[in-house]
Design a protein around this motif. Structure first.
Motif, PDB file in Angstrom:
ATOM      1  N   VAL A  12      46.569  24.129  57.520  1.00 29.72           N
ATOM      2  CA  VAL A  12      47.221  23.264  56.537  1.00 29.72           C
ATOM      3  C   VAL A  12      48.727  23.466  56.495  1.00 29.72           C
ATOM      4  CG1 VAL A  12      47.376  22.709  54.076  1.00 29.72           C
ATOM      5  CG2 VAL A  12      45.140  23.029  55.150  1.00 29.72           C
ATOM      6  N   GLY A  13      49.168  24.692  56.536  1.00 31.51           N
ATOM      7  CA  GLY A  13      50.601  24.947  56.426  1.00 31.51           C
ATOM      8  C   GLY A  13      51.060  24.966  54.979  1.00 31.51           C
ATOM      9  N   GLU A  14      51.532  23.835  54.466  1.00 34.63           N
ATOM     10  CA  GLU A  14      52.089  23.789  53.110  1.00 34.63           C
ATOM     11  C   GLU A  14      51.043  23.389  52.076  1.00 34.63           C
ATOM     12  OE1 GLU A  14      55.686  21.729  50.500  1.00 34.63           O
ATOM     13  OE2 GLU A  14      55.315  21.026  52.530  1.00 34.63           O
ATOM     14  N   GLY A  43      41.131  20.318  46.999  1.00 33.58           N
ATOM     15  CA  GLY A  43      41.931  21.510  47.246  1.00 33.58           C
ATOM     16  C   GLY A  43      41.037  22.720  47.406  1.00 33.58           C
ATOM     17  N   ALA A  44      41.663  23.874  47.436  1.00 28.73           N
ATOM     18  CA  ALA A  44      40.932  25.129  47.611  1.00 28.73           C
ATOM     19  C   ALA A  44      41.641  26.227  46.833  1.00 28.73           C
ATOM     20  CB  ALA A  44      40.867  25.491  49.096  1.00 28.73           C
ATOM     21  N   ARG A  45      40.865  27.209  46.424  1.00 32.05           N
ATOM     22  CA  ARG A  45      41.453  28.384  45.778  1.00 32.05           C
ATOM     23  C   ARG A  45      41.936  29.300  46.891  1.00 32.05           C
ATOM     24  NH1 ARG A  45      41.491  28.679  40.706  1.00 32.05           N
ATOM     25  NH2 ARG A  45      40.108  27.408  39.431  1.00 32.05           N
ATOM     26  N   ARG A  46      43.184  29.709  46.768  1.00 36.61           N
ATOM     27  CA  ARG A  46      43.774  30.541  47.816  1.00 36.61           C
ATOM     28  C   ARG A  46      44.835  31.433  47.219  1.00 36.61           C
ATOM     29  NH1 ARG A  46      48.333  28.580  48.840  1.00 36.61           N
ATOM     30  NH2 ARG A  46      48.580  29.500  50.882  1.00 36.61           N
ATOM     31  N   ILE A  54      46.493  22.314  46.688  1.00 31.27           N
ATOM     32  CA  ILE A  54      46.220  21.056  47.377  1.00 31.27           C
ATOM     33  C   ILE A  54      47.139  20.963  48.585  1.00 31.27           C
ATOM     34  CG2 ILE A  54      46.399  18.531  47.113  1.00 31.27           C
ATOM     35  CD1 ILE A  54      45.862  19.083  44.049  1.00 31.27           C
ATOM     36  N   PRO A  55      46.618  20.539  49.746  1.00 33.91           N
ATOM     37  CA  PRO A  55      47.501  20.377  50.906  1.00 33.91           C
ATOM     38  C   PRO A  55      48.625  19.373  50.621  1.00 33.91           C
ATOM     39  CG  PRO A  55      45.214  20.370  51.605  1.00 33.91           C
ATOM     40  CD  PRO A  55      45.213  20.293  50.093  1.00 33.91           C
ATOM     41  N   ALA A  56      49.855  19.758  50.945  1.00 36.02           N
ATOM     42  CA  ALA A  56      51.016  18.902  50.678  1.00 36.02           C
ATOM     43  C   ALA A  56      50.921  17.572  51.424  1.00 36.02           C
ATOM     44  CB  ALA A  56      52.297  19.632  51.071  1.00 36.02           C
ATOM     45  N   LEU A  57      50.277  17.548  52.589  1.00 35.22           N
ATOM     46  CA  LEU A  57      50.182  16.304  53.363  1.00 35.22           C
ATOM     47  C   LEU A  57      49.277  15.258  52.714  1.00 35.22           C
ATOM     48  CD1 LEU A  57      50.164  17.524  57.083  1.00 35.22           C
ATOM     49  CD2 LEU A  57      52.031  16.453  55.798  1.00 35.22           C
ATOM     50  N   PHE A  58      48.587  15.621  51.629  1.00 35.52           N
ATOM     51  CA  PHE A  58      47.789  14.638  50.899  1.00 35.52           C
ATOM     52  C   PHE A  58      48.676  13.727  50.044  1.00 35.52           C
ATOM     53  CE2 PHE A  58      43.519  17.184  50.723  1.00 35.52           C
ATOM     54  CZ  PHE A  58      43.398  17.051  52.095  1.00 35.52           C
ATOM     55  N   LEU A  59      49.947  14.094  49.924  1.00 40.25           N
ATOM     56  CA  LEU A  59      50.903  13.297  49.152  1.00 40.25           C
ATOM     57  C   LEU A  59      51.905  12.665  50.110  1.00 40.25           C
ATOM     58  CD1 LEU A  59      51.691  15.807  46.270  1.00 40.25           C
ATOM     59  CD2 LEU A  59      49.868  14.098  46.384  1.00 40.25           C
ATOM     60  N   VAL A  60      52.324  11.461  49.768  1.00 41.28           N
ATOM     61  CA  VAL A  60      53.302  10.744  50.584  1.00 41.28           C
ATOM     62  C   VAL A  60      54.348  10.117  49.674  1.00 41.28           C
ATOM     63  CG1 VAL A  60      51.709  10.233  52.488  1.00 41.28           C
ATOM     64  CG2 VAL A  60      51.876   8.653  50.559  1.00 41.28           C
ATOM     65  N   PRO A  61      55.545   9.872  50.216  1.00 41.23           N
ATOM     66  CA  PRO A  61      56.505   9.114  49.427  1.00 41.23           C
ATOM     67  C   PRO A  61      55.889   7.770  49.063  1.00 41.23           C
ATOM     68  CG  PRO A  61      57.555  10.084  51.350  1.00 41.23           C
ATOM     69  CD  PRO A  61      56.073  10.284  51.499  1.00 41.23           C
ATOM     70  N   ILE A 103      38.809  19.682  54.198  1.00 38.90           N
ATOM     71  CA  ILE A 103      40.206  19.989  54.501  1.00 38.90           C
ATOM     72  C   ILE A 103      40.328  20.487  55.936  1.00 38.90           C
ATOM     73  CG2 ILE A 103      42.143  21.534  53.959  1.00 38.90           C
ATOM     74  CD1 ILE A 103      41.108  21.442  50.989  1.00 38.90           C
ATOM     75  N   GLU A 104      39.439  21.386  56.314  1.00 36.83           N
ATOM     76  CA  GLU A 104      39.466  21.915  57.684  1.00 36.83           C
ATOM     77  C   GLU A 104      39.319  20.777  58.695  1.00 36.83           C
ATOM     78  OE1 GLU A 104      37.135  25.125  60.551  1.00 36.83           O
ATOM     79  OE2 GLU A 104      36.496  24.873  58.473  1.00 36.83           O
ATOM     80  N   TRP A 105      38.367  19.862  58.475  1.00 34.71           N
ATOM     81  CA  TRP A 105      38.143  18.747  59.393  1.00 34.71           C
ATOM     82  C   TRP A 105      39.391  17.864  59.479  1.00 34.71           C
ATOM     83  CZ3 TRP A 105      37.969  13.397  59.334  1.00 34.71           C
ATOM     84  CH2 TRP A 105      37.370  12.788  60.437  1.00 34.71           C
TER      85      TRP A 105
END
Length: 137
Positions: A12-14, A43-46, A54-61, A103-105
Motif C-alpha cells: 500500500v505505501g501511504e 481499511g485495516a488496523r496497523r 485507509i489506503p491513501a490511493l482510495f482518495l482522489v482529487p 486491499i491486498e488484491w
C-alpha cells in the motif's frame, strides 16, 4: 506488527488515519466512519498502537472522482473517495475476501494488467477490474 501487516504496508505505501481522511475530504471523522460503514472504502488496523487506517490511493482529487468523465482540476477542489471503489469492494466481498484481502488484491500486480487493480480503477477502467474481481468467485 505481524508478517501480513508488514506485507500489506509494503504493497500500500501511504496510509491515512480517520482524522487524516477527514482532513483530506474536508469533513469530520464521524462522516469518514460512515463512509467506512457504507463500505465506500475499507481499511485495516496497523501500526503500534494498532490504528484503523485507509489506503491513501482510495482518495482522489475531486476532479478525478469519476475518471470516465474527466474535468479540469480546480486548485481548491476537495478530495473525494474514488467513485468506482465501492462496487469493486462489493464484488470482492461477494467472492469471500476480507477487507485486508481486498486491499491486498487491489494493490497486487495482476498478470492481465499493466500494474495493479487500484491503478486501473484510478485511470477509469472499472469494468475490466470488476470482471477480474468476479473471476475470483
Amino acid at each position: 506488527m505481524n508478517a501480513s501487516t508488514d506485507a500489506l504496508d509494503l504493497l500500500v505505501g501511504e496510509w491515512l488515519t480517520v482524522p487524516d481522511v477527514a482532513a483530506r475530504l474536508g469533513t469530520d471523522p464521524s462522516k469518514v466512519r460512515r463512509i467506512v460503514q457504507e463500505r465506500r472504502v475499507v481499511g485495516a488496523r496497523r501500526g503500534d498502537p494498532r490504528v484503523f487506517s485507509i489506503p491513501a490511493l482510495f482518495l482522489v482529487p475531486g476532479h478525478l472522482a469519476n475518471p470516465a468523465q474527466p474535468t479540469q482540476p480546480d486548485a481548491h477542489e476537495p478530495w473525494t473517495v474514488l467513485a468506482s471503489l465501492q462496487g469493486t469492494l462489493t464484488v470482492l466481498s461477494d467472492a469471500g475476501f476480507s477487507d485486508e484481502q481486498a486491499i491486498e488484491w487491489l494493490f497486487t500486480e495482476q498478470d492481465s494488467l499493466p500494474g495493479t487493480p487500484i491503478d486501473a480503477l484510478r485511470s477509469g477502467r472499472k469494468t475490466e477490474i470488476r470482471r477480474l474481481a468476479a473471476a475470483e468467485l
